[in-house]
Design a protein around this motif. Structure first.
Motif, PDB file in Angstrom:
ATOM      1  N   VAL A   1       3.092  -4.932  58.746  1.00  0.00           N
ATOM      2  CA  VAL A   1       3.666  -6.170  57.505  1.00  0.00           C
ATOM      3  C   VAL A   1       4.825  -7.038  57.871  1.00  0.00           C
ATOM      4  CG1 VAL A   1       4.760  -5.802  55.345  1.00  0.00           C
ATOM      5  CG2 VAL A   1       2.799  -3.654  56.379  1.00  0.00           C
ATOM      6  N   VAL A   2       4.258  -8.535  57.699  1.00  0.00           N
ATOM      7  CA  VAL A   2       5.394  -8.964  58.373  1.00  0.00           C
ATOM      8  C   VAL A   2       7.482  -8.817  57.438  1.00  0.00           C
ATOM      9  CG1 VAL A   2       3.794 -11.088  58.258  1.00  0.00           C
ATOM     10  CG2 VAL A   2       5.074 -10.468  56.155  1.00  0.00           C
ATOM     11  N   THR A   3       7.193  -7.962  56.654  1.00  0.00           N
ATOM     12  CA  THR A   3       8.944  -8.159  55.606  1.00  0.00           C
ATOM     13  C   THR A   3       9.110  -6.414  55.826  1.00  0.00           C
ATOM     14  OG1 THR A   3       7.595  -8.254  53.923  1.00  0.00           O
ATOM     15  CG2 THR A   3       9.132 -10.021  54.745  1.00  0.00           C
ATOM     16  N   GLN A   4      10.342  -5.980  55.858  1.00  0.00           N
ATOM     17  CA  GLN A   4      10.264  -4.243  55.592  1.00  0.00           C
ATOM     18  C   GLN A   4       9.835  -4.197  54.328  1.00  0.00           C
ATOM     19  OE1 GLN A   4      11.962  -3.196  58.193  1.00  0.00           O
ATOM     20  NE2 GLN A   4      11.274  -1.128  57.739  1.00  0.00           N
ATOM     21  N   PRO A   5       9.261  -3.130  54.836  1.00  0.00           N
ATOM     22  CA  PRO A   5       8.330  -2.422  53.102  1.00  0.00           C
ATOM     23  C   PRO A   5       9.688  -0.920  52.608  1.00  0.00           C
ATOM     24  CG  PRO A   5       7.621  -1.245  54.714  1.00  0.00           C
ATOM     25  CD  PRO A   5       8.623  -2.225  55.525  1.00  0.00           C
ATOM     26  N   SER A   6       9.308  -1.091  51.290  1.00  0.00           N
ATOM     27  CA  SER A   6      10.302  -0.024  49.975  1.00  0.00           C
ATOM     28  C   SER A   6       9.635   1.149  50.768  1.00  0.00           C
ATOM     29  CB  SER A   6      10.302  -0.323  48.944  1.00  0.00           C
ATOM     30  OG  SER A   6       8.693  -0.882  48.380  1.00  0.00           O
ATOM     31  N   ASP A   7      10.499   2.141  50.369  1.00  0.00           N
ATOM     32  CA  ASP A   7       9.694   3.610  50.826  1.00  0.00           C
ATOM     33  C   ASP A   7       8.416   3.534  49.597  1.00  0.00           C
ATOM     34  OD1 ASP A   7      11.202   3.675  52.368  1.00  0.00           O
ATOM     35  OD2 ASP A   7      12.858   5.297  50.570  1.00  0.00           O
ATOM     36  N   ALA A   8       8.375   3.034  48.099  1.00  0.00           N
ATOM     37  CA  ALA A   8       7.351   3.358  47.519  1.00  0.00           C
ATOM     38  C   ALA A   8       5.979   2.472  48.312  1.00  0.00           C
ATOM     39  CB  ALA A   8       7.060   2.298  45.575  1.00  0.00           C
ATOM     40  N   VAL A   9       5.879   1.383  49.246  1.00  0.00           N
ATOM     41  CA  VAL A   9       4.957   0.540  49.656  1.00  0.00           C
ATOM     42  C   VAL A   9       4.228   1.256  50.746  1.00  0.00           C
ATOM     43  CG1 VAL A   9       4.593  -1.239  50.863  1.00  0.00           C
ATOM     44  CG2 VAL A   9       5.886  -2.037  48.641  1.00  0.00           C
ATOM     45  N   VAL A  10       5.221   2.231  51.745  1.00  0.00           N
ATOM     46  CA  VAL A  10       4.663   2.636  52.433  1.00  0.00           C
ATOM     47  C   VAL A  10       4.093   4.298  52.150  1.00  0.00           C
ATOM     48  CG1 VAL A  10       5.970   4.741  54.703  1.00  0.00           C
ATOM     49  CG2 VAL A  10       6.228   2.379  54.159  1.00  0.00           C
ATOM     50  N   ARG A  11       4.515   4.149  51.223  1.00  0.00           N
ATOM     51  CA  ARG A  11       3.679   5.711  50.483  1.00  0.00           C
ATOM     52  C   ARG A  11       2.509   5.154  50.077  1.00  0.00           C
ATOM     53  NH1 ARG A  11       8.354   7.277  47.663  1.00  0.00           N
ATOM     54  NH2 ARG A  11       8.120   5.753  46.323  1.00  0.00           N
ATOM     55  N   GLU A  12       2.291   4.431  49.173  1.00  0.00           N
ATOM     56  CA  GLU A  12       0.970   3.287  48.538  1.00  0.00           C
ATOM     57  C   GLU A  12       0.074   3.200  49.892  1.00  0.00           C
ATOM     58  OE1 GLU A  12       1.539  -0.155  46.521  1.00  0.00           O
ATOM     59  OE2 GLU A  12      -0.759   0.465  45.737  1.00  0.00           O
ATOM     60  N   LEU A  13       0.978   2.116  51.305  1.00  0.00           N
ATOM     61  CA  LEU A  13      -0.308   2.469  52.352  1.00  0.00           C
ATOM     62  C   LEU A  13      -0.908   3.526  53.021  1.00  0.00           C
ATOM     63  CD1 LEU A  13       1.855   0.049  54.389  1.00  0.00           C
ATOM     64  CD2 LEU A  13       0.270  -0.714  53.450  1.00  0.00           C
TER      65      LEU A  13
ATOM     66  N   THR B   1      -0.359   4.140  60.726  1.00  0.00           N
ATOM     67  CA  THR B   1       1.211   3.690  61.238  1.00  0.00           C
ATOM     68  C   THR B   1       1.806   2.313  60.448  1.00  0.00           C
ATOM     69  OG1 THR B   1       0.807   5.116  63.690  1.00  0.00           O
ATOM     70  CG2 THR B   1       2.432   3.246  62.833  1.00  0.00           C
ATOM     71  N   VAL B   2       2.801   2.233  60.139  1.00  0.00           N
ATOM     72  CA  VAL B   2       3.246   0.951  59.140  1.00  0.00           C
ATOM     73  C   VAL B   2       4.327   0.494  60.605  1.00  0.00           C
ATOM     74  CG1 VAL B   2       4.545  -0.358  57.780  1.00  0.00           C
ATOM     75  CG2 VAL B   2       2.893   1.978  57.542  1.00  0.00           C
ATOM     76  N   TYR B   3       3.673  -1.555  60.801  1.00  0.00           N
ATOM     77  CA  TYR B   3       4.848  -1.709  62.248  1.00  0.00           C
ATOM     78  C   TYR B   3       5.080  -2.553  61.493  1.00  0.00           C
ATOM     79  CZ  TYR B   3       1.534   0.260  65.527  1.00  0.00           C
ATOM     80  OH  TYR B   3       1.000   2.247  66.505  1.00  0.00           O
ATOM     81  N   THR B   4       6.438  -2.770  61.502  1.00  0.00           N
ATOM     82  CA  THR B   4       7.413  -3.698  60.984  1.00  0.00           C
ATOM     83  C   THR B   4       8.560  -4.716  62.136  1.00  0.00           C
ATOM     84  OG1 THR B   4       9.527  -3.048  60.892  1.00  0.00           O
ATOM     85  CG2 THR B   4       7.609  -1.930  59.188  1.00  0.00           C
ATOM     86  N   PRO B   5       8.504  -5.820  62.103  1.00  0.00           N
ATOM     87  CA  PRO B   5       9.558  -6.604  62.804  1.00  0.00           C
ATOM     88  C   PRO B   5      10.821  -6.164  62.779  1.00  0.00           C
ATOM     89  CG  PRO B   5       8.740  -7.922  61.018  1.00  0.00           C
ATOM     90  CD  PRO B   5       8.334  -6.853  60.203  1.00  0.00           C
ATOM     91  N   GLY B   6      11.135  -5.136  62.429  1.00  0.00           N
ATOM     92  CA  GLY B   6      12.179  -4.232  62.611  1.00  0.00           C
ATOM     93  C   GLY B   6      13.349  -5.373  61.507  1.00  0.00           C
ATOM     94  N   ASP B   7      14.334  -6.253  61.547  1.00  0.00           N
ATOM     95  CA  ASP B   7      15.530  -6.902  61.317  1.00  0.00           C
ATOM     96  C   ASP B   7      15.317  -8.555  61.024  1.00  0.00           C
ATOM     97  OD1 ASP B   7      16.884  -4.675  61.065  1.00  0.00           O
ATOM     98  OD2 ASP B   7      18.582  -5.371  62.263  1.00  0.00           O
TER      99      ASP B   7
ATOM    100  N   ALA C   1       4.281   6.851  59.802  1.00  0.00           N
ATOM    101  CA  ALA C   1       4.792   6.881  60.846  1.00  0.00           C
ATOM    102  C   ALA C   1       5.333   4.787  61.099  1.00  0.00           C
ATOM    103  CB  ALA C   1       4.920   6.998  61.702  1.00  0.00           C
ATOM    104  N   VAL C   2       6.815   5.009  59.962  1.00  0.00           N
ATOM    105  CA  VAL C   2       7.374   3.126  60.191  1.00  0.00           C
ATOM    106  C   VAL C   2       7.775   2.976  61.948  1.00  0.00           C
ATOM    107  CG1 VAL C   2       8.534   1.632  59.212  1.00  0.00           C
ATOM    108  CG2 VAL C   2       7.189   2.878  57.520  1.00  0.00           C
ATOM    109  N   LYS C   3       7.785   1.979  61.717  1.00  0.00           N
ATOM    110  CA  LYS C   3       8.015   1.483  64.110  1.00  0.00           C
ATOM    111  C   LYS C   3       7.818   0.085  63.638  1.00  0.00           C
ATOM    112  CE  LYS C   3       5.387   4.917  66.535  1.00  0.00           C
ATOM    113  NZ  LYS C   3       4.378   5.146  67.911  1.00  0.00           N
ATOM    114  N   ALA C   4       9.322  -0.083  64.247  1.00  0.00           N
ATOM    115  CA  ALA C   4       9.105  -1.341  63.948  1.00  0.00           C
ATOM    116  C   ALA C   4       9.738  -2.270  66.104  1.00  0.00           C
ATOM    117  CB  ALA C   4      11.116  -1.955  64.816  1.00  0.00           C
TER     118      ALA C   4
END
Length: 318
Positions: A37-49, A56-62, A166-169
């Motif tokens: 996911v190109v932007t930091q997802p909210s907790d609600a979006v992580v639950r929906e995913l 596993t949800v990968y993000t670009p961190g900051d 799990a959310v990993k940057a």
């Protein structure tokens, strides 16, 4: 089964949209899925995913990749793929998605298949070619496959078994922004109150037969809670914005119901709507090609047929 990485562009504030849920469902056909996911997802979006099977949800961190065109996104997605080691990567079939897919294919030495309309569990991809005249199947022979998937390729539905992701940057590679084109401004399109064309369950589309008057099209769309679409002939004539164009050079739609009014049904138009579940055609020319793919057809003047249908729908809903 192949582990699959699903690439999701910017997620709307209200949560995952139908096209994104369809991408997740398409990925699940191949096996267990993770998401980039190109932007930091909210907790609600992580639950929906998680409800849709993402492990596993990968993000670009900051870093915020939404402010750039495709080059940094492709570089970051390649970095995610190196970390996740998927057997397949699934993206949307937009212009941006296909360019990222191509760049990713070069970086991963992976085979790329675009315009995918259906996937099978063994990695076989089905796609339409020659403006929808033929459907072919293809299979990547490289260790990693990249698929650019059209809307409607899979039904958006929660996974049989939800996951707790799990959310990993994963950091964006150094130098990815060096020559990147940056988006300096965005202008929101005026909102009509109608559903987004590519997400709508019902689409009412008009073409050359409207002679520039989309009033009956819009009235019927509003009575049905539908989106408005248009043929290339109508948009090229300046009768309606190109944002509404359905077809090979416009948007691809896959609604439950597609009502075609005053559209001949040329190959260009068919390429964008032929995966609709039910097609209803209204055209005064009984020889119009649209009747060849329509489930139901009305030979008649759309300026007489559509208002009657609109009034009857309103009467029954009153």
């Amino acid at each position: 089964m192949t582990s699959t990485l699903v690439y999701l562009d910017v997620i709307p504030a209200e949560g995952l949209g139908k096209p994104q849920l369809e991408l997740l469902a398409a990925g699940r056909i191949l096996g267990p899925i993770s998401a980039a996911v190109v932007t930091q997802p909210s907790d609600a979006v992580v639950r929906e995913l998680g409800e849709h099977g993402v492990e596993t949800v990968y993000t670009p961190g900051d870093a915020d990749l939404s402010g750039y065109l495709v080059a940094p996104q492709a570089a970051w997605l390649a970095a995610v793929a190196s970390a996740a080691q998927p057997g397949a990567v699934v993206l949307d079939n937009s212009f941006e998605g296909k360019e990222i897919a191509g760049r990713l294919g070069v970086r991963l030495d992976a085979g790329v298949i675009t315009d995918v309309v259906a996937l099978e569990g063994d990695g076989t991809a089905h796609k339409t070619v020659l403006a929808g005249s033929y459907e072919v199947s293809a299979k990547v022979t490289s260790p990693v496959a990249v698929f650019a998937v059209k809307p409607g390729a899979a039904e958006a539905a929660p996974a049989p078994v939800a996951a707790s992701p799990a959310v990993k940057a994963i950091e964006v590679p150094e130098g990815a922004f060096a020559r990147a084109a940056r988006i300096t401004a965005r202008t929101d399109r005026p909102r009509s109150g109608r559903p987004e064309l590519t997400e709508a369950a019902i689409v009412v589309a008009g073409g050359r037969g409207t002679d520039g008057d989309f009033g009956p099209i819009e009235d019927l769309a509003d009575a049905l809670g539908a989106a408005v679409g248009a043929s290339r002939a109508a948009t090229d004539a300046g009768w309606i914005s190109h944002d509404f164009q359905v077809g090979q050079t416009g948007k691809t739609v896959s609604p439950q119901l597609y009502i075609s009014a005053g559209i001949s049904g040329a190959i260009q138009q068919k390429a964008g709507m032929q995966t609709a579940k039910v097609i209803v055609a209204v055209n005064s020319d009984p020889e119009s090609p649209v009747f060849e793919i329509a489930d139901f057809g009305v030979v008649g003047d759309l300026f007489k047929v559509l208002p009657q249908a609109t009034e009857e729908i309103k009467r029954r809903r009153a």
